[in-house]
Structures are given as C-alpha cells and as structure tokens.
Scaffold this active site. Structure first.
Site, mmCIF file in Angstrom:
data_model
loop_
_atom_site.group_PDB
_atom_site.id
_atom_site.type_symbol
_atom_site.label_atom_id
_atom_site.label_comp_id
_atom_site.label_asym_id
_atom_site.label_seq_id
_atom_site.Cartn_x
_atom_site.Cartn_y
_atom_site.Cartn_z
ATOM 1 N N HIS A 1 0.864 -1.190 -0.072
ATOM 2 C CA HIS A 1 -0.017 0.121 0.139
ATOM 3 C C HIS A 1 0.718 1.240 -0.086
ATOM 4 O O HIS A 1 0.520 2.334 -0.457
ATOM 5 C CB HIS A 1 -1.079 0.071 1.126
ATOM 6 C CG HIS A 1 -0.373 0.337 2.529
ATOM 7 N ND1 HIS A 1 0.469 -0.621 3.288
ATOM 8 C CD2 HIS A 1 -0.245 1.307 3.317
ATOM 9 C CE1 HIS A 1 1.017 -0.018 4.358
ATOM 10 N NE2 HIS A 1 0.341 1.211 4.292
ATOM 11 N N LYS B 1 9.419 -2.780 3.400
ATOM 12 C CA LYS B 1 10.685 -2.504 4.035
ATOM 13 C C LYS B 1 10.732 -3.471 5.286
ATOM 14 O O LYS B 1 9.414 -3.670 5.967
ATOM 15 C CB LYS B 1 10.580 -1.224 4.636
ATOM 16 C CG LYS B 1 11.796 -0.664 5.265
ATOM 17 C CD LYS B 1 12.872 -0.150 4.673
ATOM 18 C CE LYS B 1 14.192 0.186 5.282
ATOM 19 N NZ LYS B 1 14.881 -1.129 5.373
ATOM 20 N N LYS C 1 3.624 -1.801 12.172
ATOM 21 C CA LYS C 1 4.635 -0.876 12.759
ATOM 22 C C LYS C 1 4.909 0.491 12.049
ATOM 23 O O LYS C 1 5.010 1.582 12.640
ATOM 24 C CB LYS C 1 5.882 -1.910 12.851
ATOM 25 C CG LYS C 1 7.165 -1.240 13.818
ATOM 26 C CD LYS C 1 8.580 -2.046 13.763
ATOM 27 C CE LYS C 1 8.290 -3.519 13.693
ATOM 28 N NZ LYS C 1 9.728 -4.107 13.717
ATOM 29 N N ASP D 1 4.341 6.289 11.554
ATOM 30 C CA ASP D 1 4.111 7.050 10.160
ATOM 31 C C ASP D 1 5.438 7.185 9.483
ATOM 32 O O ASP D 1 5.904 7.954 8.980
ATOM 33 C CB ASP D 1 3.676 8.547 10.487
ATOM 34 C CG ASP D 1 2.430 8.834 11.053
ATOM 35 O OD1 ASP D 1 1.544 8.281 10.552
ATOM 36 O OD2 ASP D 1 2.137 9.480 12.139
ATOM 37 N N LYS E 1 9.729 -8.698 5.121
ATOM 38 C CA LYS E 1 10.676 -9.383 5.905
ATOM 39 C C LYS E 1 11.218 -10.499 5.155
ATOM 40 O O LYS E 1 10.929 -11.252 4.301
ATOM 41 C CB LYS E 1 10.279 -9.943 7.199
ATOM 42 C CG LYS E 1 11.223 -10.396 8.336
ATOM 43 C CD LYS E 1 11.889 -9.335 8.921
ATOM 44 C CE LYS E 1 11.521 -9.066 10.337
ATOM 45 N NZ LYS E 1 11.818 -7.792 10.794
ATOM 46 N N SER F 1 15.859 3.701 9.707
ATOM 47 C CA SER F 1 15.979 3.079 8.390
ATOM 48 C C SER F 1 15.606 4.167 7.429
ATOM 49 O O SER F 1 16.064 4.336 6.383
ATOM 50 C CB SER F 1 15.577 1.788 8.098
ATOM 51 O OG SER F 1 16.338 0.821 8.622
HETATM 52 N N1 GLU Z 1 14.568 -5.546 11.493
HETATM 53 C C1 GLU Z 1 14.164 -4.331 12.198
HETATM 54 C C2 GLU Z 1 12.814 -4.523 12.596
HETATM 55 O O1 GLU Z 1 12.370 -5.423 12.805
HETATM 56 C C3 GLU Z 1 14.246 -3.030 11.101
HETATM 57 C C4 GLU Z 1 13.796 -3.037 9.854
HETATM 58 C C5 GLU Z 1 14.079 -1.952 8.911
HETATM 59 O O2 GLU Z 1 14.945 -1.091 9.192
HETATM 60 O O3 GLU Z 1 13.678 -1.985 8.017
HETATM 61 O O4 GLU Z 1 12.053 -3.333 12.835
#
Ligand code: GLU
Length: 467
Positions: free
Chosen positions: A64, A69, A93, A98, A105, A360
């Site tokens: 969406h 990420k 999350k 935001d 993942k 990130s």
């Molecule tokens: N692995 C981390 C998490 O579970 C960071 C993910 C990221 O920065 O894309 O939130």
C-alpha cells in the site's frame, strides 16, 4: 508452548482491533493478507568443498506504500510462516510511527556460527543476487535491513552486490543499516534500542498511568530485566541505565546473570566481547535456567530476543509491572491477556521496536537526497546563534566564556538530527496510541493495531481497489 502459528498470532491481534472499527470485511481481509512471498533455494560451496542447500525467504506483506521494508534475519527458526508474520508486523509498525513503507521481511535458515565469514559473505551475496533477479530488492521496490543474526557487514555485502547489478542513481537506497562509508547513517546501529528507551520513558513519564500500576513516575530507580543481549537488548538497557534505571537481570541463550544491586551494562558488553558470553561475568550471579530470570521480581521486563518467549506457560509467573517488547512478537495473545488481567502494562512491539525502521527511513531519505543531514545548515545555524548571543551580551552587558558560546551555539550534526527525529517519532506515536487506548478502553497493543489499520485502510480507500 502455544500451538498457534506466528502469523495467526499477529492476525488474532489484528482481528481483536478490527472489532473496534467499521470497515468492510473484504477490506480487512486484504489488509491482513501477505501479498507476496518467495522461497529461494540456492547452493553454497563451503570452504571444505562440500555443498549446502540454503533456504531463504522474502515476504512482502503490503504494497500500500512503496518501497516495502523490513530486515533479513539469519536463524534456524526461519520459515515461511515466520517471515510472513514478521512482514505483517512491519506493515503495522511502519503505520503506527508514520513511516511511509509497506511491510516486508526476509530470512535465511542457517545457524550462522556454523559458517565462516567467507561462507556468510557468499550466502549474502548470492541471496542478494536471487532477490534482485526476482525483483525483490531495490530502492523503489523493497529495502532490507539488519535483523536477528545480521548487521552492518551483511548490509555492506548486499549494497555492494546490488550496485554491481544496478549501478543507478539511487541504488545505495536498496538496503539500510549500512556502514557510514557505504551510505549508512549515524545512529542507525543503536536506533531500535534507543527507540525502546524513548518509548518506555514516555510511558513512565505518564504519572497517571504509573499510578495505576502502583509505580512512581519516571525511569530513575526502576529495576529492569532484559532477555537478549544482542543489538536491541544491549542498547535498550544501556540507555535505561544512563537514565538511572537499575539493570538487575540479563538473560541470554546460554544462561542468565542477576544482581539485585544492579549490573553495569557496559562492563557486561566488554566482557561479552572478550569472552564470547555473559555467563562468566564476575559481578553477578550466574543462573543456568535463563528463562526463569524473566520471572524474577522487577519493574520492567524487556524481551529483546525472539518471538513467543512469553506464553501461557510462563505468563502467570512474570512479575514485571511493565513489559517493553523490544523483540518482534515475544508475547502470545493468551500470555498478553494473562498479564493484562494482572494489571500490568504491555508496551507492544508494533510500536516499541519501531525505532530501527524509523532511522532506516532517515537513511533511505539520505540515500535518495545524496546529502548528509545537517550538511547544508549546520554552519549557518551556528553563526546565526553566535550573532544572537553577541547581541544579547551587548544588550545585557554580560559576557559568556568561549566555551559557553561554543556549547550554546552548536549547530545540529547528523547524529543530533537523527536522534531528535527518532525521539519525536516515538513520543508522538506513544501519545497517539495511548489516546486510542483510553478512547476505546482497551490495551496498548490493540490501540496500536487500531491506529495501524486506520492508516492502511485510508490508503486503500484513496487508491480505490483496482478494477
Ligand atoms: N529489523 C528491524 C525491525 O524488525 C528493522 C527493519 C528496517 O529497518 O527495515 O524492525
């Protein structure tokens, strides 16, 4: 042990929250579904010449918002259900804080300590190549990051491999959590733990909520037990200790250490670097049954290892008044309800560990803009502040020392900007979900899901469903 699978666990929490909202079932089903998942199998030639078959996955839960990420983990527990659950958690999350990404993942099913550095490098580069060839990585498509069992080194191999395949303008933004020299950002390594700290601090600063738990306002003096002393666990308790909390227990996979008077986290960290384990740390008592220490008396318990650590098996024995979820999915729904029933506060993963992906996001923005945060304005800010101070000194007839002037007029560095952006994000999101919690007379996890579902649903409704 709970028999409910991890993705189902996430969906149970989603379903509970969706009952507070009036969306069409079909839309809710679409938000919940994991849109894309790919299972990769490739060969690894080991240093001794033998061949291993490596299994790896990447799940993109929701597009969406793009890119999607989420981290890549190296662990023997990796499977399709796990990456789908973790990708879904990333969607929620990101929405809660935001950060405009969809959730993803990845994972490689390996015991990393069984592989040499050279083998890990070959696995990581080959996985990157596989991801690229299936269009599962790219700054506009899907952007991995570190997770359990991976760190800066793996991210460096990923970006280097990707750049060799696609040396385009924004290619550095194909992965985050990179070393600074390869397009990383200051403050990313500690970001998840720093976010955990900001979130717990915000909860503890709410006098009314603390009173309901029978606790004093503030972090100072509170006792803390942490499960997991990796990147997230270590940084979480480091900042809690700096804010005068007392770290009494640290649990690791090979045993725990406990000291009622408090443990010096930095000394444990040094000990672990030197000896490869915390268990022989001299200034604390060693406890062989590591998980039992999670049940010791304390104010705050921070599970910062893997999922499903607090289940209906041990939940009723956990005494902490606050559970701050640094890990993803550490508490099953049954366990959550037992803890809630006892009147304790769970600060949920889909809010509390969002510091990593928040920074990130800042790193990705830096990669797209090709400029370090603060580079354009730092000196200008400093000279404006100096001019202001000179005028004030002149008007008040008071003079400041050179040191005072330097300290007050200091312009913000990249680290300062990242830290304040993270702090602001964690504080705003906490207050948003805490308001929703009160409004719906529910718990923080359900409130965080309510917040996330609303934000994702808005995007779907705006897009319209593709005819
Ligand atoms: N692995 C981390 C998490 O579970 C960071 C993910 C990221 O920065 O894309 O939130």
């Amino acid at each position: 042990m709970s028999t409910t699978r991890f993705f189902e666990q996430v969906n149970l929490n989603f379903d509970r929250a969706s009952k507070f909202l009036k969306y069409e079932d079909g839309l809710l089903e679409q938000i919940k579904a994991c849109n894309t998942v790919c299972h990769f199998t490739f060969p690894l030639k080991k240093d001794d010449g033998t061949i291993d078959t490596i299994h790896a996955w990447r799940a993109q839960h929701s597009q969406h918002k793009l890119p999607t990420k989420g981290g890549i983990r190296y662990s023997m527990m990796v499977n399709e259900d796990e990456v789908k659950a973790l990708a879904a958690l990333m969607t929620y999350k990101c929405a809660v804080v935001d950060v405009p990404f969809g959730g993803a993942k990845g994972g490689v099913r390996i015991e990393r300590k069984n592989y040499s550095e050279a083998e890990l490098q070959r696995i990581t580069r080959r996985f990157t190549f596989e991801l690229a060839s299936k269009n599962f990585i790219g700054p506009e498509i899907d952007v991995p990051a570190p997770d359990y069992g991976t760190g800066e080194q793996e991210m460096a191999w990923i970006v280097d491999t990707f750049l060799a395949i696609d040396p385009s303008l924004h290619a550095e933004g194909c992965v985050t959590g990179k070393p600074i020299g390869l397009g990383g950002i200051r403050g990313r390594t500690e970001a998840t733990g720093r976010g955990v700290f900001f979130g717990i601090r915000e909860a503890c600063d709410n006098a009314e909520d603390m009173k309901a738990l029978g606790l004093e306002k503030g972090i100072a003096g509170k006792s803390v037990i942490v499960q997991g002393f990796g990147n997230v666990g270590y940084h979480s308790v480091k900042y809690l200790m700096e804010a005068d909390a007392r770290i009494t227990g640290i649990c690791e996979y090979d045993g725990a250490i406990y000291n009622e008077k408090g443990i010096d986290v930095e000394a444990v960290f040094k000990h672990m670097q030197e000896h490869g384990t915390i268990t022989s740390f001299p200034d604390a008592t060693f406890v062989e049954d590591s998980k039992s220490v999670m049940e010791y008396d304390c104010d705050i318990l921070v599970p910062a290892a893997l999922e499903s650590q607090i289940t209906e098996q041990n939940a009723s024995r956990i005494k902490a008044r606050i559970i701050g979820e640094g890990a993803n999915g550490p508490t099953t729904q049954e366990a959550h309800d037992i803890i809630k029933e006892r009147g304790a506060l769970v600060i949920p993963d889909n809010y509390l560990n969002a510091g990593g992906v928040t920074v990130s996001y800042f790193e990705w923005l830096k990669n797209l803009s090709h400029v370090r945060f603060g580079r354009m304005e730092r000196r200008f800010e400093e000279s404006s502040a100096r001019r202001m101070l000179e005028a004030m000194q002149f008007m008040t007839n008071r003079s400041l020392s050179d040191d005072e002037i330097a300290r007050i007029s200091q312009g913000a560095s990249e680290r300062d900007i990242v830290d304040s952006g993270l702090e602001d994000t964690m504080i705003s999101a906490y207050n948003q979900i805490n308001e929703l919690r009160k409004e719906h007379n529910t718990d923080l996890r359900t409130a965080a899901f309510i917040s996330a579902i609303k934000k994702v649903a808005v995007t779907y409704e705006r897009m319209g469903i593709f005819p």
